[in-house]
Write a protein that holds these residues in place. Structure first.
Motif, PDB file in Angstrom:
ATOM      1  N   UNK A 420       0.847  -1.185   0.000  1.00 55.32           N
ATOM      2  CA  UNK A 420       0.000   0.000   0.000  1.00 55.32           C
ATOM      3  C   UNK A 420       0.890   1.245   0.000  1.00 55.32           C
ATOM      4  N   UNK A 421       0.608   2.130  -0.914  1.00 44.96           N
ATOM      5  CA  UNK A 421       1.395   3.363  -1.012  1.00 44.96           C
ATOM      6  C   UNK A 421       0.449   4.561  -0.980  1.00 44.96           C
ATOM      7  N   UNK A 422       0.746   5.502  -0.096  1.00 49.38           N
ATOM      8  CA  UNK A 422      -0.047   6.735  -0.016  1.00 49.38           C
ATOM      9  C   UNK A 422       0.900   7.929   0.000  1.00 49.38           C
ATOM     10  N   UNK A 423       0.565   8.924  -0.761  1.00 44.30           N
ATOM     11  CA  UNK A 423       1.397  10.128  -0.800  1.00 44.30           C
ATOM     12  C   UNK A 423       0.505  11.352  -0.942  1.00 44.30           C
ATOM     13  N   UNK A 424       0.873  12.414  -0.281  1.00 46.33           N
ATOM     14  CA  UNK A 424       0.246  13.724  -0.463  1.00 46.33           C
ATOM     15  C   UNK A 424       1.368  14.731  -0.676  1.00 46.33           C
ATOM     16  N   UNK A 425       1.078  15.770  -1.434  1.00 44.30           N
ATOM     17  CA  UNK A 425       2.134  16.743  -1.738  1.00 44.30           C
ATOM     18  C   UNK A 425       1.526  18.108  -2.005  1.00 44.30           C
ATOM     19  N   UNK A 426       2.384  19.084  -1.929  1.00 42.53           N
ATOM     20  CA  UNK A 426       2.038  20.453  -2.286  1.00 42.53           C
ATOM     21  C   UNK A 426       3.279  21.089  -2.891  1.00 42.53           C
ATOM     22  N   UNK A 427       3.070  21.932  -3.896  1.00 43.43           N
ATOM     23  CA  UNK A 427       4.203  22.591  -4.539  1.00 43.43           C
ATOM     24  C   UNK A 427       3.783  23.981  -5.003  1.00 43.43           C
ATOM     25  N   UNK A 428       4.768  24.845  -5.073  1.00 48.33           N
ATOM     26  CA  UNK A 428       4.541  26.227  -5.515  1.00 48.33           C
ATOM     27  C   UNK A 428       5.610  26.587  -6.541  1.00 48.33           C
ATOM     28  N   UNK A 429       5.156  26.915  -7.749  1.00 53.31           N
ATOM     29  CA  UNK A 429       6.061  27.416  -8.784  1.00 53.31           C
ATOM     30  C   UNK A 429       5.922  28.933  -8.810  1.00 53.31           C
ATOM     31  N   UNK A 430       6.998  29.589  -8.440  1.00 53.35           N
ATOM     32  CA  UNK A 430       6.957  31.035  -8.196  1.00 53.35           C
ATOM     33  C   UNK A 430       7.906  31.736  -9.158  1.00 53.35           C
ATOM     34  N   UNK A 431       7.359  32.589 -10.002  1.00 53.52           N
ATOM     35  CA  UNK A 431       8.178  33.415 -10.888  1.00 53.52           C
ATOM     36  C   UNK A 431       8.455  34.728 -10.170  1.00 53.52           C
ATOM     37  N   UNK A 432       9.583  34.738  -9.480  1.00 50.52           N
ATOM     38  CA  UNK A 432       9.912  35.896  -8.652  1.00 50.52           C
ATOM     39  C   UNK A 432      10.110  37.139  -9.507  1.00 50.52           C
ATOM     40  N   UNK A 433      10.799  36.957 -10.633  1.00 49.16           N
ATOM     41  CA  UNK A 433      11.070  38.040 -11.572  1.00 49.16           C
ATOM     42  C   UNK A 433      11.362  37.406 -12.922  1.00 49.16           C
ATOM     43  N   UNK A 434      11.502  38.191 -13.982  1.00 52.33           N
ATOM     44  CA  UNK A 434      11.867  37.587 -15.267  1.00 52.33           C
ATOM     45  C   UNK A 434      13.175  36.805 -15.229  1.00 52.33           C
ATOM     46  N   UNK A 435      14.006  37.045 -14.224  1.00 54.68           N
ATOM     47  CA  UNK A 435      15.286  36.347 -14.128  1.00 54.68           C
ATOM     48  C   UNK A 435      15.279  35.196 -13.127  1.00 54.68           C
ATOM     49  N   UNK A 436      14.401  35.255 -12.134  1.00 56.90           N
ATOM     50  CA  UNK A 436      14.415  34.267 -11.064  1.00 56.90           C
ATOM     51  C   UNK A 436      13.118  33.456 -11.069  1.00 56.90           C
ATOM     52  N   UNK A 437      13.276  32.117 -10.977  1.00 59.33           N
ATOM     53  CA  UNK A 437      12.153  31.221 -10.804  1.00 59.33           C
ATOM     54  C   UNK A 437      12.455  30.289  -9.631  1.00 59.33           C
ATOM     55  N   UNK A 438      11.444  30.067  -8.803  1.00 62.31           N
ATOM     56  CA  UNK A 438      11.619  29.232  -7.615  1.00 62.31           C
ATOM     57  C   UNK A 438      10.524  28.169  -7.568  1.00 62.31           C
ATOM     58  N   UNK A 439      10.943  26.949  -7.287  1.00 60.77           N
ATOM     59  CA  UNK A 439      10.006  25.831  -7.114  1.00 60.77           C
ATOM     60  C   UNK A 439      10.216  25.285  -5.708  1.00 60.77           C
ATOM     61  N   UNK A 440       9.146  25.250  -4.912  1.00 57.84           N
ATOM     62  CA  UNK A 440       9.182  24.689  -3.572  1.00 57.84           C
ATOM     63  C   UNK A 440       8.147  23.575  -3.492  1.00 57.84           C
ATOM     64  N   UNK A 441       8.533  22.442  -2.926  1.00 60.92           N
ATOM     65  CA  UNK A 441       7.605  21.327  -2.818  1.00 60.92           C
ATOM     66  C   UNK A 441       7.821  20.543  -1.539  1.00 60.92           C
TER      67      UNK A 441
END
Length: 752
Positions: A420-441
């Motif tokens: 049995x496998x169970x997983x939950x997740x959350x992630x945020x793809x954040x375009x901070x600026x035209x030069x910076x992108x951040x992915x948090x999960x």
């Protein structure tokens, strides 16, 4: 308007032929061709599109879809990945997906399938359309013609399983086409005793909101592998003996893949997709040995005759609904079933003296979903779940020539287990600026394995919390170079076979009243294994050149805990009256691995303008990977992780011949020899390995092409030609050299 990267725009025979598959391939090809002609002749609604009576009655809406190349998809991805599309898949005329992966940067193929970053089987996660591949899935029997693209993902993401210490290889199968089309590929390859054939046919139809596709692949193989084995170990009388054994292994069989797909578009906001996959194959294997005693009374491997079959069935239902411009939900339901059987006979003096028969069946149900919400113009928040329920049944029985069970307490008993496998997740793809992108999960995944069998119970549960962070920096918003970095946590869970505490007797020492040897041990699982955990850091620089060219360099490090390694020891066991040497997986040590990987590809005139300024039609590819690792429980040198080579390289080219409708190319790969300290008592040596591929493709017409290809230095479904040496501290050793002849194949592609 939603960004394409926000919602994942990157993810999109029968037994009648068993007795004589080659004789049937030609008939199937003609039938498929007729189907393709019929499909194109029959216009939508039974009317010709060029009818002179057609009258304009309304303004028709025209949908224009820009198809991004693999390099642009890679550049737009929010995490570091390499993407290989149809051009790379078709270039060498490969007949199976495993051969394609041999040439991918940072990927090598060995026993057990493809491996990333030199790490052994199990550290690399294999995905099919983003979902973990079922156990027993055969990549070497999957035709490249059924694949849309291959993604090599260096670090895990929250919406996919974190069982990816080395990384993930995501195989995206072909989607349904927006227009009617059909393709036929017929191939012939050199076999050991006779030529072997393969056929791939695909047809796609579209009618209003409904689109369908049907890819079919039929294949066969016939090959021979030569093996030379030299051993020094205790013989039949318990005294030291030296032997030489020359083996000829002949393997032949056939199989098929069918993967029907259907998409229905209820509206611009709501779609339903049904994707299925069926795979089945029949195999036969025979080994004949020539034995030579160099000293004493050695024990030799038996001649063997084996046969069996495997099959995989898979169906997925996906419903997608866009509530608004900034909200989207995706729900998936999947059913999988895999089966396999085998019948293995050990031959001694032309008669069967040991026979093992068995099989397994695995059924699973998966259900997953994710909800994405665009927050303003900067954040894409995604939350989801991933559930799997799997039931596995195994049965094995080993008997002697009189029909007596080898291990009466175990033979014939069914092993049943639930996972049995169970997983939950959350992630945020954040375009901070035209030069910076951040992915948090953040992903939490729990796996529980349990069996109620009394003789060899399994009860194991593990839960891993995986925080994940990926960042991308562009030196200039419009520039073509960037830096990517990732800090992640991943893991490797023990498989059922590693947990199963049922002994497997070595075939060379079936008399359980006698002691076997350390080079011929029995095997047993360990139900107390815990997952290996890895904290990983990845940093990469990518420079995107013109005309699909790219230069990248990346470094990585993984700190691992509870590394599993097979440990061989002499012990008293309950299945034998004499002490036995037994190999058992154990959580052996912590470890560290790090490396640097280079990749370069592009037109020669742009990569080396001073030397090759006029070579406009010459494309070059090169990669170099350098690795280092050490296990803390072992003193160096050579206390590396299993199977991790110190470095490897790939060099390739392709060129269009001026004035001729002809493309030629080749690829060369090399891995040096290296040693691995398995334990304080055991050292493993591996020789250098080289392979070369060449191809020539001629365009006979705008719809027909002919491709010839050759490969040398590799075994068709396994590791490269090489020599391995296992040495014990007491002087005993086993040296095994394997060799397969060069492979030749000829294919014709036809767009019907």
């Amino acid at each position: 308007m939603n960004s394409p990267s926000i919602y994942g725009a990157c993810h999109r025979a029968t037994p009648l032929f068993h007795k004589n598959p080659v004789a049937k391939l030609t008939g199937i090809a003609l039938l498929c061709a007729q189907m393709g002609v019929f499909a194109q002749d029959a216009g939508v609604g039974g009317q010709s599109e060029t009818s002179s009576n057609a009258q304009p009655s309304a303004i028709q809406s025209v949908e224009i879809v820009a198809r991004q190349g693999s390099t642009e998809l890679r550049r737009a991805a929010s995490v570091a990945k390499q993407i290989y599309g149809r051009e790379e898949l078709d270039r060498y005329g490969d007949t199976n997906a495993l051969d394609v992966m041999r040439r991918l940067p940072g990927v090598n193929v060995d026993s057990g399938g493809p491996r990333m970053r030199g790490l052994g089987a199990g550290y690399t996660q294999i995905l099919i359309n983003g979902d973990p591949a079922p156990q027993g899935f055969n990549l070497d029997q999957l035709s490249p013609s059924q694949i849309e693209r291959i993604e090599v993902i260096r670090a895990p993401t929250a919406d996919q399983s974190a069982q990816a210490v080395a990384g993930s290889i995501n195989i995206i199968l072909k989607e349904t086409s927006r227009r009617a089309q059909s393709n036929l590929r017929i191939g012939v390859a050199k076999g050991y005793e006779r030529p072997v054939a393969n056929l791939n046919y695909s047809i796609s139809e579209s009618n209003g909101p409904l689109s369908m596709s049907l890819p079919v692949s039929i294949f066969e193989w016939n090959r021979q592998i030569k093996t030379a084995t030299e051993r020094q170990m205790p013989g039949m009388d318990g005294q030291s003996a030296t032997s030489e054994q020359l083996a000829s292994a002949l393997s032949h069989g056939w199989g098929y893949n069918v993967s029907p797909r259907l998409n229905y578009k209820f509206s611009d906001e709501q779609t339903l997709a049904i994707a299925t996959f069926f795979q089945k194959g029949f195999w036969n294997y025979r080994t004949d040995n020539v034995n030579r005693a160099l000293n004493g009374s050695p024990v030799f491997d038996d001649d063997t005759i084996q046969n069996g079959y495997w099959e995989n069935r898979r169906g997925n239902l996906t419903w997608i609904n866009r509530f608004s411009e900034d909200q989207r939900i995706e729900i998936k339901l999947g059913l999988q079933q895999s089966r396999s059987t085998y019948d293995a006979r050990n031959i001694l003096t032309n008669s069967v003296y040991l026979r093992s028969v068995g099989g397994n069946e695995e059924q699973s149900v998966t259900q997953s979903g994710k909800y994405s919400h665009l927050l303003g113009t900067e954040h894409t928040l995604t939350a989801g779940w991933d559930l799997e329920s799997k039931n596995r049944t195994e049965r094995r029985s080993t008997t002697d020539s009189a029909g007596n069970a080898l291990l009466p307490a175990f033979e014939g008993q069914a092993f049943e287990a639930q996972v049995r496998r169970q997983a939950i997740y959350i992630q945020d793809e954040w375009e901070i600026s035209p030069q910076w992108q951040l992915y948090l999960g953040l992903r939490n995944e729990r796996i529980a394995s349990e069996s109620e069998n009394v003789s060899y119970p399994v009860s194991n549960a593990s839960s891993v919390l995986s925080p994940l962070a990926h960042v991308t920096y562009k030196f200039d918003p419009k520039s073509r170079d960037m830096v990517r970095a990732s800090l992640t946590r991943s893991y490797k869970a023990p498989g059922l076979n590693a947990l199963l505490a049922r002994p497997q007797i070595n075939g060379g020492f079936t008399n359980i009243s006698l002691t076997n040897t350390a080079l011929s041990p029995d095997r047993i699982g360990n139900p107390n294994l815990v997952p290996e955990l890895a904290t990983g850091l990845d940093i990469a620089y990518e420079n995107y050149l013109t005309n699909e060219g790219i230069f990248s360099v990346g470094v990585f490090q993984r700190n691992l805990t509870n590394v599993v390694r097979n440990v061989t020891s002499l012990r008293s066991v309950d299945w034998a009256s004499a002490p036995r040497w037994v190999t058992e997986p154990q959580n052996f040590s912590d470890a560290v691995t790090r490396g640097i990987e280079f990749e370069l590809r592009g037109r020669a005139s742009e990569l080396m303008p001073q030397l090759l300024s006029h070579a406009k039609a010459l494309n070059l590819r090169a990669s170099l990977s350098i690795y280092h690792s050490n296990l803390k429980a072992l003193a160096g040198p050579d206390n590396r992780l299993d199977g991790q080579q110190p470095w490897s390289t790939n060099l390739g080219f392709d060129q269009r011949i001026s004035g001729l409708p002809l493309n030629v190319g080749g690829n060369f790969s090399y891995t040096p020899s290296y040693d691995t300290r398995q334990t304080t008592e055991q050292l493993f040596k591996r020789s250098k390995a080289r392979s070369i591929d060449v191809f020539a493709m001629m365009f006979l017409s705008p719809t027909v092409s002919l491709r010839a290809a050759a490969r040398a230095g590799t075994q068709q479904f396994g590791p490269p030609n090489l020599t391995t040496l296992t040495m014990l501290s007491n002087g005993d050793y086993s040296r095994v050299s394997r060799y397969e002849k060069p492979q030749l194949n000829l294919t014709m592609d036809i767009r019907l």
